[in-house]
Enzyme design. Structure first.
Site, PDB file in Angstrom:
ATOM      1  N   GLU A 106       0.839  -1.200   0.000  1.00  0.00           N
ATOM      2  CA  GLU A 106       0.000   0.000   0.000  1.00  0.00           C
ATOM      3  C   GLU A 106       0.872   1.247   0.000  1.00  0.00           C
ATOM      4  OE1 GLU A 106      -3.570  -0.340   2.389  1.00  0.00           O
ATOM      5  OE2 GLU A 106      -3.222   1.684   3.193  1.00  0.00           O
ATOM      6  N   ASP A 108       0.155   5.362   0.632  1.00  0.00           N
ATOM      7  CA  ASP A 108      -0.937   6.166   1.184  1.00  0.00           C
ATOM      8  C   ASP A 108      -0.728   7.668   1.127  1.00  0.00           C
ATOM      9  OD1 ASP A 108      -2.151   3.819   1.971  1.00  0.00           O
ATOM     10  OD2 ASP A 108      -1.585   3.986   4.076  1.00  0.00           O
ATOM     11  N   GLU A 110      -3.268  10.260   3.227  1.00  0.00           N
ATOM     12  CA  GLU A 110      -4.458  10.404   4.057  1.00  0.00           C
ATOM     13  C   GLU A 110      -4.502  11.840   4.575  1.00  0.00           C
ATOM     14  OE1 GLU A 110      -5.801   6.237   6.007  1.00  0.00           O
ATOM     15  OE2 GLU A 110      -4.123   7.228   7.001  1.00  0.00           O
TER      16      GLU A 110
END
Length: 292
Positions: A106, A108, A110
């Protein structure tokens, strides 16, 4: 580097204008063609303007999200986003690449909301085979809720680079030779979601979501994926032998990129796992010795 301090507002403006010109020339995706709504089908997620605009919303009943139809193994992924405006405390707008199944890979972005007038926190992380704990956080040099800005991931066999409006904010180099896990074998989709996380998102959960301000809305446009696309029916990738002739596949950060990166780290980084030895009683992860 002494030159990092000389990265002036004028220089930054030139970079942003240059990136805008590049994005206008690039082929732009279509949300109707390229994405599926995964939750919020009851109106929480909307595709509009003939597929050129997507909106996610959050209320007390539900958040919303979407995922790409294509899976990728390496690429340069761009998305223009306009975040929740006003009092966004307690909300999280996540934009990331992820593999499926247990022990995921993953990459990311955010965006952790905040009270009106207080800055968003941009939280970044990278997971390989389910192992993360590589958080770096930033404030931005603009209000990400006032207009659209481009958030990019360059993911190739050499490195991962997170960029905002063409300015690199983080790099994670492939250091497999030193025993550092690197995501280079699992197909990933592009995902985004808007959800309530007021138990931790704003000031560690001290500030809760103000539902009187709902629905909270985040908007998306200008998706572009210059990437190696996996075709399940053919069992092959658009990149011959797993490689691409496009420049991004072999791209590494140059001196100008490093200067911009250092400028961001000096002025806008608010947390770095590599400077938090209490989390790692047996020593910092080996990639921390590179300075990034």
């Amino acid at each position: 580097m002494a030159g990092a301090a000389s990265f002036t507002t004028t220089t930054l403006l030139f970079v942003l204008l240059s990136q805008t010109a590049f994005m206008a020339a690039a082929s732009v995706g279509n949300f109707l063609r390229d994405f599926d709504i995964t939750w919020g089908n009851n109106g929480g997620a909307k595709i509009m303007n003939d597929g050129n605009l997507l909106q996610l919303s959050l209320d007390q009943k539900s958040g919303s999200g979407f995922q790409s139809k294509n899976q990728y193994l390496f690429g340069k992924i761009d998305m223009k986003m306009k975040l929740v405006s006003g009092n966004s405390a307690g909300t999280v707008t996540a934009y990331y690449l992820s593999s499926q199944g247990p022990e995921q890979d993953e990459i990311d972005f955010e965006f952790l909301g905040n009270l009106s007038g207080q800055p968003y926190t941009l939280h970044t992380n990278v997971f390989t085979r389910g192992k993360g704990n590589r958080e770096q956080q930033f404030h931005l040099w603009f209000d990400p809720a006032a207009d659209f800005h481009t958030y990019s991931v360059l993911w190739n066999p050499q490195q991962i680079v997170w960029s905002v409006d063409g300015v690199p904010i983080r790099v994670f180099n492939n250091l497999e030779k030193r025993g550092v896990l690197y995501p280079n074998s699992r197909l990933m989709r592009v995902y985004s979601s808007l959800w309530n996380a007021d138990e931790w998102a704003t000031r560690g959960g001290l500030v809760k979501t103000d539902w009187s301000k709902a629905p909270f809305v985040a908007s998306y446009s200008g998706f572009n994926a210059d990437a190696c696309v996996w075709h399940p029916a053919a069992g092959s990738s658009t990149c011959a032998n797993g490689r691409s002739s496009n420049g991004w596949f072999g791209e590494e950060m140059d001196a100008t990129g490093l200067q911009r990166l250092r400028w961001v780290r000096k002025n806008y980084m608010v947390y770095n796992y590599c400077t938090d030895p209490k989390r790692f009683p047996h020593g910092l992860p080996p990639e921390c010795s590179t300075g990034f």
